[in-house]
Motif scaffolding. Structure first.
Motif, PDB file in Angstrom:
ATOM      1  N   TYR A 191      38.955  52.071  39.991  1.00  0.00           N
ATOM      2  CA  TYR A 191      38.814  50.724  40.486  1.00  0.00           C
ATOM      3  C   TYR A 191      39.715  49.708  39.554  1.00  0.00           C
ATOM      4  O   TYR A 191      40.292  48.858  40.144  1.00  0.00           O
ATOM      5  CB  TYR A 191      37.361  50.394  40.362  1.00  0.00           C
ATOM      6  CG  TYR A 191      36.877  48.963  41.192  1.00  0.00           C
ATOM      7  CD1 TYR A 191      37.702  48.493  41.952  1.00  0.00           C
ATOM      8  CD2 TYR A 191      35.937  48.303  40.657  1.00  0.00           C
ATOM      9  CE1 TYR A 191      37.554  47.331  42.956  1.00  0.00           C
ATOM     10  CE2 TYR A 191      35.723  46.839  41.155  1.00  0.00           C
ATOM     11  CZ  TYR A 191      36.376  46.531  42.144  1.00  0.00           C
ATOM     12  OH  TYR A 191      36.072  45.121  42.805  1.00  0.00           O
ATOM     13  N   SER A 251      39.064  37.411  44.086  1.00  0.00           N
ATOM     14  CA  SER A 251      37.630  37.796  44.220  1.00  0.00           C
ATOM     15  C   SER A 251      37.354  38.430  45.411  1.00  0.00           C
ATOM     16  O   SER A 251      36.799  39.501  45.543  1.00  0.00           O
ATOM     17  CB  SER A 251      36.645  36.558  44.280  1.00  0.00           C
ATOM     18  OG  SER A 251      35.352  36.852  44.360  1.00  0.00           O
ATOM     19  N   GLN A 252      37.924  37.964  46.342  1.00  0.00           N
ATOM     20  CA  GLN A 252      37.673  38.703  47.842  1.00  0.00           C
ATOM     21  C   GLN A 252      38.410  39.947  47.856  1.00  0.00           C
ATOM     22  O   GLN A 252      38.098  40.832  48.389  1.00  0.00           O
ATOM     23  CB  GLN A 252      38.399  37.802  49.069  1.00  0.00           C
ATOM     24  CG  GLN A 252      38.082  38.265  50.509  1.00  0.00           C
ATOM     25  CD  GLN A 252      36.800  38.467  50.765  1.00  0.00           C
ATOM     26  OE1 GLN A 252      35.842  37.760  50.460  1.00  0.00           O
ATOM     27  NE2 GLN A 252      36.288  39.725  51.295  1.00  0.00           N
ATOM     28  N   HIS A 305      36.610  42.709  45.941  1.00  0.00           N
ATOM     29  CA  HIS A 305      35.386  43.021  46.853  1.00  0.00           C
ATOM     30  C   HIS A 305      35.887  44.107  47.921  1.00  0.00           C
ATOM     31  O   HIS A 305      35.295  45.156  48.259  1.00  0.00           O
ATOM     32  CB  HIS A 305      34.670  41.949  47.480  1.00  0.00           C
ATOM     33  CG  HIS A 305      33.755  42.222  48.849  1.00  0.00           C
ATOM     34  ND1 HIS A 305      32.422  42.688  48.296  1.00  0.00           N
ATOM     35  CD2 HIS A 305      33.929  42.184  50.093  1.00  0.00           C
ATOM     36  CE1 HIS A 305      31.824  42.991  49.372  1.00  0.00           C
ATOM     37  NE2 HIS A 305      32.746  42.907  50.452  1.00  0.00           N
ATOM     38  N   ASN A 306      36.916  43.851  48.753  1.00  0.00           N
ATOM     39  CA  ASN A 306      37.478  44.640  49.597  1.00  0.00           C
ATOM     40  C   ASN A 306      38.054  46.126  48.858  1.00  0.00           C
ATOM     41  O   ASN A 306      37.772  47.126  49.568  1.00  0.00           O
ATOM     42  CB  ASN A 306      38.750  44.052  50.491  1.00  0.00           C
ATOM     43  CG  ASN A 306      38.398  42.885  51.253  1.00  0.00           C
ATOM     44  OD1 ASN A 306      37.521  42.493  51.447  1.00  0.00           O
ATOM     45  ND2 ASN A 306      39.472  42.031  51.533  1.00  0.00           N
ATOM     46  N   HIS A 357      36.927  47.395  46.443  1.00  0.00           N
ATOM     47  CA  HIS A 357      35.552  48.022  45.915  1.00  0.00           C
ATOM     48  C   HIS A 357      34.965  48.658  47.106  1.00  0.00           C
ATOM     49  O   HIS A 357      34.565  49.971  47.128  1.00  0.00           O
ATOM     50  CB  HIS A 357      34.659  46.874  45.502  1.00  0.00           C
ATOM     51  CG  HIS A 357      33.289  47.397  44.803  1.00  0.00           C
ATOM     52  ND1 HIS A 357      32.021  47.039  44.779  1.00  0.00           N
ATOM     53  CD2 HIS A 357      32.943  48.748  44.364  1.00  0.00           C
ATOM     54  CE1 HIS A 357      31.153  47.734  44.327  1.00  0.00           C
ATOM     55  NE2 HIS A 357      31.689  48.887  43.965  1.00  0.00           N
ATOM     56  N   GLN A 358      35.011  48.224  48.423  1.00  0.00           N
ATOM     57  CA  GLN A 358      34.631  48.804  49.595  1.00  0.00           C
ATOM     58  C   GLN A 358      35.498  50.342  49.986  1.00  0.00           C
ATOM     59  O   GLN A 358      35.036  51.308  50.574  1.00  0.00           O
ATOM     60  CB  GLN A 358      34.637  48.177  50.696  1.00  0.00           C
ATOM     61  CG  GLN A 358      33.821  46.784  50.485  1.00  0.00           C
ATOM     62  CD  GLN A 358      32.357  46.995  50.229  1.00  0.00           C
ATOM     63  OE1 GLN A 358      31.917  47.904  50.647  1.00  0.00           O
ATOM     64  NE2 GLN A 358      31.965  46.313  49.262  1.00  0.00           N
ATOM     65  N   ASP A 361      27.162  47.991  41.292  1.00  0.00           N
ATOM     66  CA  ASP A 361      27.515  46.664  41.020  1.00  0.00           C
ATOM     67  C   ASP A 361      27.943  46.525  39.721  1.00  0.00           C
ATOM     68  O   ASP A 361      28.817  45.669  39.354  1.00  0.00           O
ATOM     69  CB  ASP A 361      26.739  45.591  41.706  1.00  0.00           C
ATOM     70  CG  ASP A 361      26.777  45.670  43.182  1.00  0.00           C
ATOM     71  OD1 ASP A 361      27.842  46.308  43.774  1.00  0.00           O
ATOM     72  OD2 ASP A 361      25.850  45.192  43.940  1.00  0.00           O
ATOM     73  N   ALA A 405      31.099  47.917  38.761  1.00  0.00           N
ATOM     74  CA  ALA A 405      32.023  47.204  39.612  1.00  0.00           C
ATOM     75  C   ALA A 405      32.416  45.786  38.759  1.00  0.00           C
ATOM     76  O   ALA A 405      33.547  45.506  38.843  1.00  0.00           O
ATOM     77  CB  ALA A 405      31.817  46.930  40.876  1.00  0.00           C
ATOM     78  N   GLN A 406      31.507  45.188  38.591  1.00  0.00           N
ATOM     79  CA  GLN A 406      31.811  43.877  37.846  1.00  0.00           C
ATOM     80  C   GLN A 406      32.393  43.984  36.611  1.00  0.00           C
ATOM     81  O   GLN A 406      33.204  43.198  36.167  1.00  0.00           O
ATOM     82  CB  GLN A 406      30.298  43.215  37.682  1.00  0.00           C
ATOM     83  CG  GLN A 406      30.536  41.893  37.083  1.00  0.00           C
ATOM     84  CD  GLN A 406      31.550  40.761  38.220  1.00  0.00           C
ATOM     85  OE1 GLN A 406      31.275  40.656  39.134  1.00  0.00           O
ATOM     86  NE2 GLN A 406      32.308  40.188  37.376  1.00  0.00           N
ATOM     87  N   LEU A 412      35.931  44.733  37.161  1.00  0.00           N
ATOM     88  CA  LEU A 412      36.729  43.385  37.619  1.00  0.00           C
ATOM     89  C   LEU A 412      37.054  42.530  36.385  1.00  0.00           C
ATOM     90  O   LEU A 412      38.030  42.083  36.268  1.00  0.00           O
ATOM     91  CB  LEU A 412      36.038  42.663  38.608  1.00  0.00           C
ATOM     92  CG  LEU A 412      36.560  41.230  39.092  1.00  0.00           C
ATOM     93  CD1 LEU A 412      37.998  41.599  39.555  1.00  0.00           C
ATOM     94  CD2 LEU A 412      35.504  40.625  40.177  1.00  0.00           C
TER      95      LEU A 412
END
Length: 194
Positions: free
Chosen positions: A30, A47-48, A51-52, A54-55, A63, A66-67, A70
């Motif tokens: 990631y 940010s968007q 998120h994409n 991550h999917q 999460d 993941a945070q 990021l």
């Protein structure tokens, strides 16, 4: 064909072994995705995009992790001394195929995280998300040095008239650590003896 990351030798310091391998792999994947993609977009959309991305991960990354991934990537991208690595002219996720005479008749294939080609130099930069970062180049795990030997060999074949400079971007700190040429020469000699 084999990947340089499959070569023998530790890839992390002993104190770094505090995550299970699946979590560590997904976290690293990631962070790599973020560092590959975010620099090409306006910061307002990061940010968007995060998120994409991550999917798209293969398997679940909680999460919390993941945070942290990021936050790690954003810290790297916002560190002024590292801006040169993400300039528009740099290349990301560069594939290669090569052989290393004296080591094996098998070829190697891999992907270099970042490649910066200048008039007289080529910079090879590998991103490492290790939890524990070496304090100096002498502490770089041998498995990482072996990997960088293959990267350097592959790029030197493509750019024989350039100085090839290899380094690690440790994302946890974050810090760029250039590997002295003599260390890679020694690592290559040891690799060809194995």
């Amino acid at each position: 064909m084999q990947s340089p990351s499959d070569l023998p030798g530790a890839k992390a310091l002993t104190s770094d072994l505090n995550w299970d391998s699946e979590t560590a792999m997904r976290f690293g994947t990631y962070v790599h995705l973020l560092l590959e993609n975010l620099p090409h977009h306006d910061a307002g959309s990061w940010s968007q995009i995060a998120h994409n991305l991550h999917q798209t991960l293969d398997g679940d990354l909680p999460d919390t992790f993941a945070q942290e991934a990021l936050d790690t990537a954003l810290t790297v991208l916002r560190t002024p001394s590292l801006n040169w690595i993400f300039q528009a002219a740099s290349l990301s996720e560069v594939p290669f195929v090569t052989t290393l005479a004296g080591h094996s008749s098998n070829g190697f294939h891999g992907i270099i995280d970042r490649l910066i080609i200048q008039d007289q130099k080529v910079y090879i930069i590998d991103f490492k998300t290790n939890r524990t970062v070496p304090e100096n180049v002498q502490q770089i795990p041998v498995g990482i040095l072996n990997q960088m030997v293959i990267y350097q060999h592959a790029i030197a074949q493509l750019y024989p008239n350039h100085d090839i400079v290899s380094g690690i971007l440790w994302t946890k700190v974050p810090r760029y650590m250039e590997i002295p040429p003599n260390m890679l020469v020694e690592a290559k000699t040891n690799l060809c003896k194995s």
